[in-house]
Write an enzyme that holds these catalytic residues in place. Structure first.
Site, PDB file in Angstrom:
ATOM      1  N   VAL A  11      12.359  -7.633  22.947  1.00 54.56           N
ATOM      2  CA  VAL A  11      11.689  -7.740  21.646  1.00 54.56           C
ATOM      3  C   VAL A  11      10.532  -6.754  21.615  1.00 54.56           C
ATOM      4  O   VAL A  11       9.516  -6.936  22.301  1.00 54.56           O
ATOM      5  CB  VAL A  11      11.181  -9.174  21.410  1.00 54.56           C
ATOM      6  CG1 VAL A  11      10.541  -9.277  20.027  1.00 54.56           C
ATOM      7  CG2 VAL A  11      12.315 -10.177  21.544  1.00 54.56           C
ATOM      8  N   GLY A 115       2.674  -4.386  29.794  1.00 56.11           N
ATOM      9  CA  GLY A 115       3.749  -4.853  28.933  1.00 56.11           C
ATOM     10  C   GLY A 115       5.006  -5.127  29.741  1.00 56.11           C
ATOM     11  O   GLY A 115       5.362  -4.363  30.647  1.00 56.11           O
ATOM     12  N   ASP A 117       8.068  -4.785  29.018  1.00 52.09           N
ATOM     13  CA  ASP A 117       9.079  -3.731  28.933  1.00 52.09           C
ATOM     14  C   ASP A 117       8.781  -2.584  29.884  1.00 52.09           C
ATOM     15  O   ASP A 117       9.707  -1.919  30.375  1.00 52.09           O
ATOM     16  CB  ASP A 117       9.199  -3.212  27.499  1.00 52.09           C
ATOM     17  CG  ASP A 117       7.864  -2.734  26.924  1.00 52.09           C
ATOM     18  OD1 ASP A 117       6.797  -3.154  27.420  1.00 52.09           O
ATOM     19  OD2 ASP A 117       7.896  -1.946  25.963  1.00 52.09           O
ATOM     20  N   ASP A 137       9.363   6.105  27.678  1.00 48.32           N
ATOM     21  CA  ASP A 137      10.005   5.301  26.634  1.00 48.32           C
ATOM     22  C   ASP A 137       9.449   5.711  25.280  1.00 48.32           C
ATOM     23  O   ASP A 137       8.256   5.581  25.014  1.00 48.32           O
ATOM     24  CB  ASP A 137       9.726   3.811  26.896  1.00 48.32           C
ATOM     25  CG  ASP A 137      10.565   2.896  25.999  1.00 48.32           C
ATOM     26  OD1 ASP A 137      11.130   3.382  24.996  1.00 48.32           O
ATOM     27  OD2 ASP A 137      10.663   1.692  26.311  1.00 48.32           O
ATOM     28  N   THR A 192       6.867  23.306   4.331  1.00 45.48           N
ATOM     29  CA  THR A 192       6.059  22.182   4.814  1.00 45.48           C
ATOM     30  C   THR A 192       6.916  21.228   5.646  1.00 45.48           C
ATOM     31  O   THR A 192       6.471  20.715   6.678  1.00 45.48           O
ATOM     32  CB  THR A 192       5.440  21.428   3.623  1.00 45.48           C
ATOM     33  OG1 THR A 192       4.605  22.322   2.888  1.00 45.48           O
ATOM     34  CG2 THR A 192       4.614  20.242   4.107  1.00 45.48           C
TER      35      THR A 192
END
Length: 272
Positions: A11, A115, A117, A137, A192
């Site tokens: 998550v 974290g 992850d 990551d 741009t």
């Protein structure tokens, strides 16, 4: 042949990535995966309906799942996923957090600040390419996670993710507009749109190479570099340092952590 099926769930702040590992003769294979938007206001009932629909659409059944492991960097969503898993699979998930066995010494000053992850990615990176290694990551944040030649998690660096940087720029600059993150015709943009694409893509690629050089100098070793995340392949193709892209690095890390923390079975699970 084993019929064990592991559901691995990551998550994140922007997306939830989850997938099924089928254990055929002990060799787990990622057989199905999904990516959905992270919704902080979602209820467990809504989540359950969505997950069941994705299973049905893919020709899979929730009753096939024998175990669930979950990592999250969005704490308020943990109880939502725990309740949804209990309803769908008859059990709460194994949650990556303090106390879980990683097989990797954590040298962060406060391990609770890391974290989930990031640890998961580091574990998977070492398994796939060995140590020392740098896992990059490209998510909501762009993170660098470093493992020493002794297999120790040392820490790393955190940057705003490329989409976060782009949105901040457009919010602040009235004359600029959102663009697709893609390779422009040249580094020197002649419109741009091309100028923005050049800065975002080549700028982040250059940042990665510069950071990897600095990290390797501190490590004192030519650490290998593995990347994951939605934009990993695009950015990696413009770098000199990223040598391998693994889109499902986090899911693989979750599978490895589940193996290290496999819960004891009390008995056969009832089908719902």
């Amino acid at each position: 042949m084993s019929d064990a099926v592991l559901l691995a769930v990551d998550v994140g702040n922007t997306h939830v990535l989850f997938g099924l590992f089928d254990d055929a003769d002990g060799a787990a294979q990622l057989s199905q995966h999904w990516r959905i938007a992270t919704r902080r206001e979602q209820t467990s009932d809504e989540l359950g309906i969505l997950v069941r629909a994705l299973f049905d659409q893919s020709g899979r059944a929730t009753r096939e799942v024998s175990d669930v492991i979950l990592s999250t960097v969005v704490p308020p969503l943990l109880p939502i996923w725990e309740r949804a898993c209990a309803k769908l699979f008859g059990q709460p998930p194994l949650v990556v957090g303090p106390g879980i066995k990683t097989g990797m010494p954590i040298r962060y000053e406060n391990p609770r600040e890391v974290g989930a992850d990031r640890i998961v990615n580091a574990v998977a990176a070492v398994e796939l390419v060995g140590a020392p290694v740098i896992a990059v990551d490209f998510g909501t944040a762009t993170t660098f996670d470093c493992v020493s030649d002794r297999g120790e998690y040392l820490g790393g660096a955190i940057f705003p993710g490329i989409h976060v940087a782009m949105e901040a720029l457009f919010d602040r600059a009235s004359m600029l507009h959102r663009v697709e993150i893609a390779r422009p015709r040249s580094v020197i943009g002649r419109t741009t749109t091309e100028s923005l694409q050049s800065g975002l893509l080549f700028g982040y690629a250059g940042m990665v190479d510069a950071m990897v050089g600095r990290i390797r100098a501190e490590l004192g070793a030519a650490a290998r570099v593995i990347a994951t995340g939605g934009l990993a392949q695009l950015i990696a193709s413009e770098t000199a340092s990223i040598e391998r892209v693994e889109p499902f690095l986090t899911l693989e890390g979750l599978r490895l952590l589940f193996q290290k923390n496999r819960p004891e079975r009390e008995g056969p699970r009832k089908e719902k």
